[in-house]
Design an enzyme around this catalytic site. Structure first.
Site, PDB file in Angstrom:
ATOM      1  N   ASP A  48     -14.938   3.228   7.538  1.00 13.83           N
ATOM      2  CA  ASP A  48     -14.115   3.941   7.273  1.00 13.83           C
ATOM      3  C   ASP A  48     -14.585   5.029   6.057  1.00 13.83           C
ATOM      4  OD1 ASP A  48     -11.256   5.342   7.252  1.00 13.83           O
ATOM      5  OD2 ASP A  48     -11.273   4.303   5.186  1.00 13.83           O
ATOM      6  N   SER A  85      -7.423   4.486   9.329  1.00 14.49           N
ATOM      7  CA  SER A  85      -8.523   4.480   8.591  1.00 14.49           C
ATOM      8  C   SER A  85      -7.223   3.790   7.135  1.00 14.49           C
ATOM      9  CB  SER A  85      -8.458   5.261   7.680  1.00 14.49           C
ATOM     10  OG  SER A  85      -8.887   6.191   6.802  1.00 14.49           O
ATOM     11  N   HIS A 136       1.162  -1.015  -0.137  1.00 12.60           N
ATOM     12  CA  HIS A 136      -0.255   0.139  -0.133  1.00 12.60           C
ATOM     13  C   HIS A 136       0.608   1.247  -0.300  1.00 12.60           C
ATOM     14  CE1 HIS A 136      -3.688   2.817   0.701  1.00 12.60           C
ATOM     15  NE2 HIS A 136      -2.509   3.180   1.419  1.00 12.60           N
ATOM     16  N   LYS A 162      -8.905  -0.780   6.157  1.00  9.49           N
ATOM     17  CA  LYS A 162      -9.217  -1.188   4.381  1.00  9.49           C
ATOM     18  C   LYS A 162      -8.133  -2.249   4.321  1.00  9.49           C
ATOM     19  CE  LYS A 162      -8.694   3.274   3.135  1.00  9.49           C
ATOM     20  NZ  LYS A 162      -9.198   4.679   3.555  1.00  9.49           N
ATOM     21  N   ARG A 189     -14.830  13.583   7.958  1.00 12.56           N
ATOM     22  CA  ARG A 189     -12.965  13.814   8.766  1.00 12.56           C
ATOM     23  C   ARG A 189     -12.840  15.326   7.907  1.00 12.56           C
ATOM     24  NH1 ARG A 189      -8.909   9.141   8.830  1.00 12.56           N
ATOM     25  NH2 ARG A 189      -7.756  10.723   9.080  1.00 12.56           N
TER      26      ARG A 189
HETATM   27  N1  URA Z   1      -5.489   7.640   3.559  1.00 13.52           N
HETATM   28  C1  URA Z   1      -6.907   6.429   3.888  1.00 13.52           C
HETATM   29  O1  URA Z   1      -6.948   5.338   3.718  1.00 13.52           O
HETATM   30  N2  URA Z   1      -7.157   7.222   5.601  1.00 13.52           N
HETATM   31  C2  URA Z   1      -6.655   8.542   5.152  1.00 13.52           C
HETATM   32  O2  URA Z   1      -7.014   8.869   6.837  1.00 13.52           O
HETATM   33  C3  URA Z   1      -5.111   9.535   4.962  1.00 13.52           C
HETATM   34  C4  URA Z   1      -5.016   8.536   4.003  1.00 13.52           C
END
Ligand code: URA
Length: 450
Positions: free
Chosen positions: A161, A183, A82, A187, A168
């Site tokens: 999320d 967050s 990632h 995922k 947010r």
């Molecule tokens: N990428 C994400 O998936 N979440 C965040 O909070 C910041 C960057």
């Protein structure tokens, strides 16, 4: 439990229990906790922070808010990577075929681009015919057969999320370390891999501008991953200029292919006379670091030097390039493009951008370079924008390079005359040129293993 009491607890610096965090996440996801209470709680987290345990509880609750991808039908240790997002980041097209050609299964879920950063799927769709709309059965069977498949993110992956991030975004609570870490990791956990390698970018084109903040984020995410039973590594890399030379969808696929065609990797990395090669060498270095730790994580290699050599061999032998072609063909794409990049979409005009003064390239506003690609039509301003896969930027000078006034600094690949002047102007002003020599910093800054 009452949300009012939990907001007050966090406001006063209290530490939540697992049950309290599960109550907040599930209540908000189901619509039982209103936006105004969730916003207040997020702001309390922003100011009071969270302990490691609380961050793990939050991550797990968000990962469990939807479906978790079941990859158990795939043989072997599944490894995922990632990136926290950057400009010109095409490492997936290099790293995934390297690993797959070494026998490591890669079942990848990727996204599309929005704003100044591009998306892996958009880039791959510049290959005629390539698509990600394959069934779950085909996804699993392709990984078992050729070790590599890629799909888009399903709507039901960590839905909590998605909902919390949207809040947010409008309540100035994005840049909170526990909220970012949970967050991203929610995922990743839901995506089902056994091993996770994180490319945590720092610099002018990254979420984390400062190296110390990127290190703190990486450490937190590595701890979350390990506590959740996934072997996790974090690699801190530089995003103070775009990665490689090319920015734009088809151009980035082309550059990844260039890397997979290198015949003598060590020699390539050590030659920094040629400015274009220097940019590509930085891309190669990040890709090798990620691939090395993915190979170690898979258990196929334990020694770092041997793992790196195995990754280099996958490139030099042409096996990784062949794997990329096989993967593209298996998802409907024209595999011939991998061996003949003239078949990829091309912009109608290539316009040089000249250096405005002589000196050393000192700094780059990397997000602004991403914006130039957007102006040319290569990115999405809104979720529904149509993108032009052929346009982008080919940058020939990098931080530390000497440049003469009037020398070609970069080329814009454009299809619309009307945007070229603005794109050129903004590209030039994204860079500073200094009279005194500037030393480029290493692209891989630190590797976090625990
Ligand atoms: N990428 C994400 O998936 N979440 C965040 O909070 C910041 C960057």
């Amino acid at each position: 439990m009452r949300m009012y009491d939990l907001i007050m607890k966090k406001r006063n610096g209290g530490i939540h229990t697992k049950e309290e965090i599960e109550y907040i996440v599930s209540g908000f996801t189901k619509g039982e906790i209103p936006d105004y209470q969730m916003s207040a709680w997020l702001m309390c987290v922003y100011y009071q922070g969270m302990t490691k345990e609380e961050t793990v509880f939050l991550t797990t609750a968000m990962a469990d808010s939807g479906e978790r991808l079941d990859l158990s039908a795939i043989e072997g240790v599944k490894v995922d990577k990632h990136s926290t997002g950057g400009v010109g980041d095409k490492t997936t097209f290099i790293v995934a075929p390297i690993l797959a050609s070494c026998g490591v299964p890669i079942a990848k879920m990727s996204g599309r681009g929005l704003g100044h950063t591009g998306g892996t799927i958009d880039k791959l769709e510049s290959i005629p015919g390539f698509h990600v709309s394959i069934s779950e059965e085909t996804f699993i069977s392709n990984v078992n057969r050729i070790k590599l498949a890629l799909v888009g993110q399903t709507g039901n992956l960590a839905p909590a999320d998605k909902k919390i991030y949207a809040l947010r975004d409008v309540t100035a609570t994005v840049d909170s370390l526990p909220l970012i870490a949970s967050s991203i990791m929610s995922k990743k956990l839901a995506a089902g891999a056994d091993v996770i390698v994180l490319d945590v970018k720092c610099g002018s084109g990254a979420f984390m501008k400062e190296e110390k903040d990127a290190i703190a984020l990486a450490k937190t995410m590595v701890e979350i991953g390990n506590m959740a039973g996934k072997r996790t590594y974090g690699i801190i890399t530089d995003m103070n200029e775009p990665l490689g030379c090319k920015v734009g969808n088809a151009l980035e696929v082309c550059e990844a292919i260039e890397v997979l065609r290198i015949k003598d990797v060590k020699n390539y990395l050590s030659n920094d006379e040629n400015h274009v090669q220097k940019g590509i060498a930085r891309l190669l270095e990040v890709s090798l670091s990620l691939a090395t730790y993915m190979l170690i994580g898979s258990g196929k290699e334990t020694d770092e030097t041997k793992a790196r050599e195995a990754c280099m061999e996958a490139i030099e032998s042409g096996r990784a390039l062949d794997k990329l072609a096989e993967f593209v063909g298996a998802q409907g794409g024209d595999a011939g493009c991998i061996y003949n990049t003239d078949k990829l979409p091309k912009a109608s005009c290539i316009v040089p951008v000249y250096a405005p003064k002589s000196g050393y390239v000192a700094s780059c506003n990397t997000s602004e370079v991403g914006m130039v690609s957007l102006i040319l039509g290569g990115g999405r301003e809104t979720k529904d924008s149509i993108i032009d896969l052929s346009v982008g930027i080919d940058i020939h000078k990098h931080i530390g390079d000497y440049v003469e006034k009037g020398e070609v600094f970069a080329y814009l690949h454009a299809n619309r005359d009307s945007v070229v002047a603005e794109a050129s102007k903004r590209l030039v002003s994204a860079y500073t040129i200094s009279d005194t020599p500037v030393v480029a910093t290493p692209i891989v800054k630190q590797i976090i293993t625990k």
